[in-house]
Design an enzyme around this catalytic site. Structure first.
Site, mmCIF file in Angstrom:
data_model
loop_
_atom_site.group_PDB
_atom_site.id
_atom_site.type_symbol
_atom_site.label_atom_id
_atom_site.label_comp_id
_atom_site.label_asym_id
_atom_site.label_seq_id
_atom_site.Cartn_x
_atom_site.Cartn_y
_atom_site.Cartn_z
ATOM 1 N N SER A 135 16.540 -6.109 0.377
ATOM 2 C CA SER A 135 17.766 -6.721 0.919
ATOM 3 C C SER A 135 17.899 -6.427 2.415
ATOM 4 C CB SER A 135 18.994 -6.170 0.191
ATOM 5 O OG SER A 135 19.076 -6.727 -1.093
ATOM 6 N N GLU A 180 9.367 -7.950 -3.245
ATOM 7 C CA GLU A 180 9.132 -9.190 -2.478
ATOM 8 C C GLU A 180 10.143 -9.363 -1.338
ATOM 9 O OE1 GLU A 180 7.949 -12.581 -4.829
ATOM 10 O OE2 GLU A 180 7.457 -11.247 -6.488
ATOM 11 N N GLU A 234 0.858 -1.191 0.000
ATOM 12 C CA GLU A 234 0.000 0.000 0.000
ATOM 13 C C GLU A 234 0.894 1.242 0.000
ATOM 14 O OE1 GLU A 234 -2.942 -0.208 3.076
ATOM 15 O OE2 GLU A 234 -3.723 -2.107 2.288
ATOM 16 N N ILE A 273 1.353 -2.369 -8.096
ATOM 17 C CA ILE A 273 0.822 -3.697 -8.403
ATOM 18 C C ILE A 273 1.185 -4.122 -9.832
ATOM 19 C CG2 ILE A 273 -1.285 -5.120 -8.482
ATOM 20 C CD1 ILE A 273 -0.264 -4.072 -5.623
ATOM 21 N N THR A 274 2.033 -5.140 -9.897
ATOM 22 C CA THR A 274 2.493 -5.682 -11.177
ATOM 23 C C THR A 274 1.312 -6.324 -11.917
ATOM 24 O OG1 THR A 274 4.672 -6.107 -10.250
ATOM 25 C CG2 THR A 274 4.102 -7.359 -12.222
ATOM 26 N N GLY A 276 4.931 -1.191 2.890
ATOM 27 C CA GLY A 276 5.567 -2.103 1.940
ATOM 28 C C GLY A 276 6.267 -3.197 2.725
ATOM 29 N N GLY A 315 32.121 2.881 -23.172
ATOM 30 C CA GLY A 315 31.114 3.890 -23.524
ATOM 31 C C GLY A 315 29.877 3.284 -24.156
HETATM 32 C C1 LIG Z 1 8.326 -2.569 -10.015
HETATM 33 C C2 LIG Z 1 7.664 -3.004 -8.738
HETATM 34 C C3 LIG Z 1 6.754 -4.033 -8.758
HETATM 35 C C4 LIG Z 1 6.094 -4.420 -7.568
HETATM 36 N N1 LIG Z 1 5.104 -5.365 -7.629
HETATM 37 C C5 LIG Z 1 4.341 -5.595 -6.528
HETATM 38 C C6 LIG Z 1 3.184 -6.435 -6.603
HETATM 39 O O1 LIG Z 1 2.864 -7.002 -7.654
HETATM 40 N N2 LIG Z 1 2.419 -6.586 -5.487
HETATM 41 C C7 LIG Z 1 2.723 -5.982 -4.304
HETATM 42 O O2 LIG Z 1 1.997 -6.177 -3.340
HETATM 43 N N3 LIG Z 1 3.821 -5.183 -4.204
HETATM 44 C C8 LIG Z 1 4.631 -4.966 -5.283
HETATM 45 N N4 LIG Z 1 5.726 -4.140 -5.200
HETATM 46 C C9 LIG Z 1 6.034 -3.513 -3.928
HETATM 47 C C10 LIG Z 1 7.342 -3.982 -3.302
HETATM 48 O O3 LIG Z 1 7.192 -5.294 -2.804
HETATM 49 C C11 LIG Z 1 7.722 -2.963 -2.224
HETATM 50 O O4 LIG Z 1 8.163 -1.793 -2.924
HETATM 51 C C12 LIG Z 1 8.782 -3.452 -1.287
HETATM 52 O O5 LIG Z 1 8.250 -4.461 -0.466
HETATM 53 C C13 LIG Z 1 9.325 -2.315 -0.384
HETATM 54 O O6 LIG Z 1 8.300 -1.574 0.192
HETATM 55 P P1 LIG Z 1 8.331 0.034 0.094
HETATM 56 O O7 LIG Z 1 8.594 0.384 -1.307
HETATM 57 O O8 LIG Z 1 7.117 0.546 0.750
HETATM 58 O O9 LIG Z 1 9.616 0.465 0.947
HETATM 59 P P2 LIG Z 1 9.653 0.703 2.561
HETATM 60 O O10 LIG Z 1 9.057 -0.455 3.266
HETATM 61 O O11 LIG Z 1 9.099 2.052 2.843
HETATM 62 O O12 LIG Z 1 11.230 0.718 2.811
HETATM 63 C C14 LIG Z 1 12.053 1.867 2.515
HETATM 64 C C15 LIG Z 1 13.486 1.500 2.912
HETATM 65 O O13 LIG Z 1 13.542 1.223 4.334
HETATM 66 C C16 LIG Z 1 14.110 -0.073 4.534
HETATM 67 N N5 LIG Z 1 13.485 -0.696 5.702
HETATM 68 C C17 LIG Z 1 12.168 -0.779 5.995
HETATM 69 N N6 LIG Z 1 11.976 -1.443 7.156
HETATM 70 C C18 LIG Z 1 13.204 -1.814 7.593
HETATM 71 C C19 LIG Z 1 13.693 -2.540 8.729
HETATM 72 N N7 LIG Z 1 12.863 -3.051 9.647
HETATM 73 N N8 LIG Z 1 15.036 -2.701 8.845
HETATM 74 C C20 LIG Z 1 15.888 -2.198 7.922
HETATM 75 N N9 LIG Z 1 15.498 -1.507 6.837
HETATM 76 C C21 LIG Z 1 14.180 -1.325 6.663
HETATM 77 C C22 LIG Z 1 13.788 -0.842 3.249
HETATM 78 O O14 LIG Z 1 14.650 -1.942 3.086
HETATM 79 C C23 LIG Z 1 14.007 0.248 2.208
HETATM 80 O O15 LIG Z 1 15.377 0.393 1.941
HETATM 81 C C24 LIG Z 1 6.421 -3.779 -6.349
HETATM 82 C C25 LIG Z 1 7.374 -2.742 -6.339
HETATM 83 C C26 LIG Z 1 7.977 -2.350 -7.514
HETATM 84 C C27 LIG Z 1 8.959 -1.206 -7.466
#
Ligand SMILES: Cc1cc2nc3c(=O)[nH]c(=O)nc-3n(C[C@H](O)[C@H](O)[C@H](O)COP(=O)(O)OP(=O)(O)OC[C@H]3O[C@@H](n4cnc5c(N)ncnc54)[C@H](O)[C@@H]3O)c2cc1C
Length: 390
Positions: free
Chosen positions: A366, A363, A127, A157-158, A131, A340
């Protein structure tokens, strides 16, 4: 212990490689620019059995397993990471959630059109405000007679732009002071389900990524997947397999970087010699090859464990962190080897790099996977590490 692939998997790999070279490679660069692969690909993938790889034949699928899916995904990603991501989201997340949590009636109703490639599926967990901390979701599902009414918004959402079937996670009424999460199948034409414009992305551009808004979306109880309130356990199972598949995509992209680098290094001459003759170039190529080999062994071990019904535990997180970061490094080295030209869109290595970076984020980032790994390793050694809480 036999590390060689059985003949039928070699045949599957070769068939997937031929399909990808013939049907994907000629278009991948255009799809990246257009930010969309051809709709016709969904049917073509279906005809190959790639849209229902892990779905049993009685529900219209190919009756395969994680190992088969991993092998196919590596070949698709070798030519287009975005298309591979779309196939992964469809099979590994949407269809797998229905497989893991659905009853026979739900499987018989929802899986056949997905498995045949008549439509593509998407999986909606993330959402705008949650994430990594997926349990912090705000989308609500309220019981109303025999139906549920869902309100909320899903992000990133992919396949959402063209999906026919959405698996949507939503919060239910709390029970015993605990947050309760449900999963529902929502069909495309359900009133109140709206999808936004595809996002402009760095990489994985041929797959579409959209917001999904649920505005008083009404679905019957018959569309709720799994035991009441247990959807988060199912999400964990689905993501376990999904992370293995993101590792397979990483592997395919790293292999693309290696293969293009080797070819270029043999063709490009400086100071009267092909650059492959310089040890610094050889060293980069050798490092890429070593890491690809290690990544493939981890991937096969994970996929085999899942197929045997064993929990691979933190090995899945280890594989995903290693493979995804390895792929980014391999793509960066490929750009360096091409000099290049590697920086130009005319060559493919910059696309591989843009695609690979997503594998470190989607998913399970790292960072959060390292948290899981450190906790598991601590536990193995008899220590208790703090758990991240929503
Ligand atoms: C191209 C693309 C396709 C996707 N497809 C789907 C899909 O089909 N369905 C779906 O549901 N989602 C999908 N996603 C969402 C994706 O799974 C999330 O972007 C991902 O889980 C990270 O969530 P966020 O972007 O909210 O980052 P955040 O959770 O806000 O994290 C931001 C940063 O903080 C770090 N962080 C957060 N919590 C911690 C912690 N406890 N300890 C250390 N570091 C932390 C993270 O590692 C990251 O570096 C997709 C995303 C992209 C970009």
């Amino acid at each position: 212990m036999d590390f060689s692939l059985p003949d039928e998997l070699v045949a599957l790999r070769d068939a997937a490689a031929r399909f990808a070279a013939g049907e994907i490679e000629p278009h991948a660069r255009d799809w990246d620019r257009a930010a969309r692969f051809d709709d016709a690909m969904i049917g073509k993938l279906g005809a190959q059995g790639f849209m229902g790889i892990m779905i049993p034949e009685r529900f219209g699928g190919a009756g395969g397993d994680h190992m088969m899916f991993a092998i196919i995904l590596e070949e698709l990603a070798r030519h287009d990471g975005g298309l591979a991501l779309a196939v992964e989201g469809h099979n590994g997340l949407c269809c797998q959630h229905i497989m893991v949590a659905g009853n026979d009636e739900q499987k018989a109703k929802f899986l056949p059109p997905l498995a045949r490639g008549e439509q593509i599926g998407s999986w909606c967990l993330t959402e705008p405000g949650s994430g990594t901390d997926a349990a912090g979701m705000r989308t609500m599902a309220v019981r109303n007679g025999d139906d549920w009414v869902i309100n909320g918004s899903k992000q990133f959402i992919t396949n959402g732009d063209r999906a026919g079937t959405f698996v949507v996670m939503a919060l239910g009424a709390p029970a015993g002071g605990r947050r309760v999460i449900h999963a529902f199948v929502v069909e495309r034409d359900t009133p109140g389900l709206l999808t936004g414009q595809p996002e402009e992305k760095l990489g994985m551009r041929s797959s579409d990524t959209v917001t999904v808004t649920l505005d008083d979306v009404r679905v019957p109880e018959a569309n709720r997947l799994g035991a009441p309130g247990q959807a988060f356990d199912d999400v964990r199972i689905v993501l376990q397999g999904g992370r293995v598949m993101i590792s397979a995509i990483s592997l395919g992209l790293a292999r693309a970087a290696l293969e293009d680098s080797v070819k270029y290094a043999h063709e490009r001459t400086t100071f009267g010699k092909a650059i492959i003759n310089y040890q610094m170039i050889q060293s980069k190529i050798a490092d890429m090859a070593c890491q690809i080999e290690a990544s493939r062994l981890m991937l096969y071990r994970n996929a085999t464990a899942l197929d045997a019904g064993d929990s691979p535990g933190h090995l899945t997180a280890v594989t995903k962190v290693f493979s995804s970061e390895m792929a980014t490094r391999a793509c960066l080295e490929a750009i360096q080897i091409l000099g290049g030209y590697g920086y130009l869109r005319e060559y493919n290595v910059e696309r591989y790099l843009r695609d690979a970076k997503l594998c470190e984020i989607g998913e399970g980032t790292s960072e959060i996977l390292r948290v899981l790994i450190a906790r598991a390793v601590s536990k193995q050694l008899g220590f208790e590490a703090e758990r991240p809480a929503s």
